[in-house]
Write a protein that holds these residues in place. Structure first.
Motif, mmCIF file in Angstrom:
data_model
loop_
_atom_site.group_PDB
_atom_site.id
_atom_site.type_symbol
_atom_site.label_atom_id
_atom_site.label_comp_id
_atom_site.label_asym_id
_atom_site.label_seq_id
_atom_site.Cartn_x
_atom_site.Cartn_y
_atom_site.Cartn_z
ATOM 1 N N HIS A 88 0.841 -1.208 0.000
ATOM 2 C CA HIS A 88 0.000 0.000 0.000
ATOM 3 C C HIS A 88 0.873 1.254 0.000
ATOM 4 O O HIS A 88 0.650 2.185 -0.787
ATOM 5 N N GLY A 89 1.887 1.274 0.889
ATOM 6 C CA GLY A 89 2.788 2.420 0.924
ATOM 7 C C GLY A 89 3.558 2.572 -0.374
ATOM 8 O O GLY A 89 3.785 3.690 -0.861
ATOM 9 N N ALA A 90 3.954 1.445 -0.972
ATOM 10 C CA ALA A 90 4.687 1.495 -2.228
ATOM 11 C C ALA A 90 3.831 2.093 -3.335
ATOM 12 O O ALA A 90 4.300 2.933 -4.118
ATOM 13 N N GLU A 91 2.571 1.666 -3.394
ATOM 14 C CA GLU A 91 1.708 2.169 -4.465
ATOM 15 C C GLU A 91 1.465 3.666 -4.316
ATOM 16 O O GLU A 91 1.478 4.410 -5.307
ATOM 17 N N HIS A 92 1.253 4.125 -3.080
ATOM 18 C CA HIS A 92 1.042 5.563 -2.859
ATOM 19 C C HIS A 92 2.285 6.358 -3.265
ATOM 20 O O HIS A 92 2.184 7.379 -3.964
ATOM 21 N N ALA A 93 3.470 5.881 -2.852
ATOM 22 C CA ALA A 93 4.706 6.613 -3.136
ATOM 23 C C ALA A 93 4.980 6.647 -4.641
ATOM 24 O O ALA A 93 5.337 7.685 -5.204
ATOM 25 N N LEU A 94 4.807 5.501 -5.319
ATOM 26 C CA LEU A 94 5.108 5.451 -6.744
ATOM 27 C C LEU A 94 4.072 6.207 -7.566
ATOM 28 O O LEU A 94 4.413 6.806 -8.594
ATOM 29 N N ALA A 95 2.830 6.204 -7.117
ATOM 30 C CA ALA A 95 1.817 7.010 -7.805
ATOM 31 C C ALA A 95 2.147 8.493 -7.686
ATOM 32 O O ALA A 95 1.961 9.262 -8.641
ATOM 33 N N THR A 96 2.641 8.898 -6.509
ATOM 34 C CA THR A 96 3.052 10.291 -6.329
ATOM 35 C C THR A 96 4.233 10.621 -7.235
ATOM 36 O O THR A 96 4.266 11.675 -7.886
ATOM 37 N N ALA A 97 5.207 9.719 -7.288
ATOM 38 C CA ALA A 97 6.366 9.937 -8.161
ATOM 39 C C ALA A 97 5.928 10.052 -9.614
ATOM 40 O O ALA A 97 6.427 10.902 -10.366
ATOM 41 N N ARG A 98 4.979 9.234 -10.002
ATOM 42 C CA ARG A 98 4.502 9.275 -11.393
ATOM 43 C C ARG A 98 3.781 10.580 -11.701
ATOM 44 O O ARG A 98 3.908 11.129 -12.804
#
Length: 616
Positions: A88-98
């Motif tokens: 969950h944390g990974a998806e939030h962080a990578l979505a923000t990076a994207r």
């Protein structure tokens, strides 16, 4: 006086460049959470490199909070979270990076890896293809994009991603195993074996299970290409005693080794040994793909032993495992009323609006071999390919891909076939032969054989592009066809769903032939019926009839199909072993051993069965 922060950062850079990650972490220790940005970045990278993923996530989380507009920190945070198991944390962080850097291939690659970890295969495929589009030279992204395409059965994109893979640098062993498996499905055995030979192994003792897995896959590659002597040589490097001696956490290596031994036991007629090995695999906590493969293998062994109840139980378990895979790729098809087979028709009034057919200005029309899967299409293909006047290209979905190309440019298939100009038709034909040329660059004057069973559902496209084409429809007793489909492992997720129950498979078979009958009535193509049972009874007579249909004077080379198939090495369909043997009657009426299972679907099959000239 030197700046202490700059001095610390310089010392950490030197340690990082020297590969001394422990010193990087030690140097960063006293700096605390208010440390210089470079110090925190190096500490996070060193924590990640040494497997301290939760600490790395905390470090990168601080950086992302302090510098929320820097996509790199969110990307690093996403990677650390993924590696620590915080999806969950990974998806939030990578979505923000994207959102901050939508064209950053590294961000897209890491997001694609997360989707693979989550087994969200369609999203992984789309995201990784986007990453490769932005960074075509990023080999890691190409490999993972190909893997997602492989799982989704997107063969064309998989091949595009792996173009030139034979020249890639050596891969870590886990990646090499995946890459070799994909290359083998494309028929590139040499590249697959080279990939395994170059695989990078970890230091002992972690290398032992991987060495066994590499050897097991080599054995399976040779078996798959009908090189049984080489397969046995590779299998000698995977002794059963070594598999038994592996540590408790090496179940994957054990399973792959036992499956390799079982596959060779099946090929040599050691049915009981194969069954015992497959049962050992199924007793392990392996993934759905491994359970499905072992289940189908066990079903085959039990069938040959005459243990039909056990065979049906094994195949049921195999289909349950395949449904787990299909659910991750095509969840929409799991609805009871869904239609896994893609069907589109042209009626008489629409066909009347088609402009007059024009002859191709380039290559002659192919010979199309169609029919429901497991109807003898591969046998016929090898017979034709054994003749010097013909050349097959293994099973390709090029006709279906042309229907997709129409849709991609806003043309509705098959409705807009009527509005295609002669120039557009010639362009589509040229596209078809360009795809063919990548597979069969040396076609020359030989006539192309396009064998794809479910091209029977694409008759409108065939008739629009190749109106004078000769079409051979392969027929076999419907119950034998359905049993063979049920007992086979198909890689297409849609076909996994179709074959998941005998009732659903029977409905699909009936729907396919009902459409075929309607479309043949509309187009009146040049069709030859090739009946499997008649070939078994008198192959020479049937080959003579086939030769007359195709305008061939001498049919005798076709009779040498088994020798030709053995020399061909790679045949992509499940019949790769059977077509290297002489024709025998064992597969005729095989379904009667499972009559009890077929009784509920016989009323559904009866009308089509009678129309095809068969009886229950």
């Amino acid at each position: 006086m030197p700046d202490p922060a700059a001095t610390l950062a310089s010392a950490m850079v030197d340690a990082y460049n020297a590969g001394d990650m422990e010193r990087v972490i030690t140097l960063a220790g006293p700096a605390g959470g208010d440390a210089d940005e470079v110090v925190q970045l190096l500490r996070g990278l060193a924590e990640q490199a040494t497997g301290r993923y939760e600490r790395a996530a905390a470090t990168f989380g601080q950086l992302a909070t302090q510098k929320p507009a820097v996509s790199t920190y969110w990307n690093n945070l996403g990677v650390a979270c993924r590696l620590s198991g915080d999806e969950h944390g990974a998806e939030h962080a990578l979505a923000t990076a994207r959102s901050l850097a939508p064209d950053d291939a590294d961000v897209l690659y890491n997001l694609g890896l997360l989707y693979i970890q989550q087994r969200r295969w369609p999203r992984a495929r789309e995201t990784l293809l986007d990453a490769v589009e932005r960074a075509p030279g990023l080999i890691e992204a190409r490999l993972q994009a190909a893997y997602a395409c492989y799982v989704c059965a997107d063969n064309s994109c998989q091949e595009a991603m792996l173009h030139g893979a034979a020249g890639w640098p050596a891969q870590p062993a886990e990646q090499a195993l995946i890459l070799a498996a994909m290359l083998s499905t494309q028929g590139d055995l040499e590249a697959a074996l080279h990939t395994l030979a170059q695989a990078q192994l970890p230091d002992p003792p972690a290398d032992a299970p991987l060495r066994l897995r590499l050897a097991a896959q080599r054995a399976l590659l040779h078996e798959r290409s009908n090189q049984l002597d080489l397969a046995q040589q590779a299998l000698a490097q995977v002794p059963l005693a070594a598999l038994d001696a592996l540590p408790a956490d090496a179940d994957q290596a054990r399973a792959e080794g036992w499956r390799a031994h079982a596959a060779l036991a099946l090929r040599t007629g050691a049915w009981a040994d194969a069954a015992a090995l497959y049962r050992r695999v199924l007793a392990l906590p392996v993934d759905a793909e491994a359970r499905a493969g072992a289940g189908f293998g066990l079903a085959s062994a039990c069938d040959r032993l005459g243990q039909h109840a056990d065979a049906w139980q094994a195949v049921d378990a195999a289909h349950a495992a395949q449904l787990e895979i299909a659910r991750e790729v095509v969840p929409e098809l799991l609805a009871p009323d869904s239609q896994p087979l893609q069907m589109a028709e042209v009626d008489r009034s629409a066909y009347a609006r088609w402009p007059p057919a024009t002859a191709s200005a380039s290559e002659p029309d192919p010979v199309f071999v169609v029919g429901f899967p497991r109807s003898g299409t591969t046998l016929l293909e090898q017979m034709l390919d054994a003749h010097p006047d013909f050349c097959s290209m293994d099973e390709r979905a090029f006709i279906h891909e042309l229907t997709e190309r129409m849709e991609q440019v806003g043309q509705r298939y098959p409705h807009d076939l009527a509005s295609l100009s002669s120039t557009e038709v010639e362009q589509l034909r040229a596209s078809y032969f360009r795809m063919v040329g990548r597979v069969v660059p040396d076609l020359g004057p030989r006539r192309l054989v396009d064998k794809n069973p479910l091209n029977m559902l694409c008759l409108p496209m065939i008739m629009r592009l190749f109106p004078r084409a000769r079409i051979i429809v392969c027929l076999r007793h419907p119950c034998d066809v359905l049993l063979s489909c049920t007992m086979q492992s198909f890689r297409s997720p849609a076909f996994m769903v179709l074959c998941s129950s005998l009732q659903r498979l029977a409905r699909g078979y009936v729907a396919a032939f009902e459409q075929w009958f309607r479309q043949v009535n509309v187009f009146a193509p040049q069709v030859f019926e090739w009946r499997y049972e008649s070939v078994v009874e008198n192959s020479h007579e049937q080959l003579a009839r086939l030769a007359a249909f195709l305008g061939v004077v001498d049919a005798s080379p076709m009779a040498r199909f088994a020798e030709h198939a053995r020399n061909k090495r790679f045949i992509s369909t499940p019949s790769y072993a059977q077509v290297t043997q002489r024709i025998h009657p064992r597969a005729v009426g095989r379904w009667r051993s499972y009559h009890a299972q077929f009784e509920p679907v016989l009323p559904l099959l009866q009308p089509v069965m009678e129309r095809l000239g068969y009886r229950a």
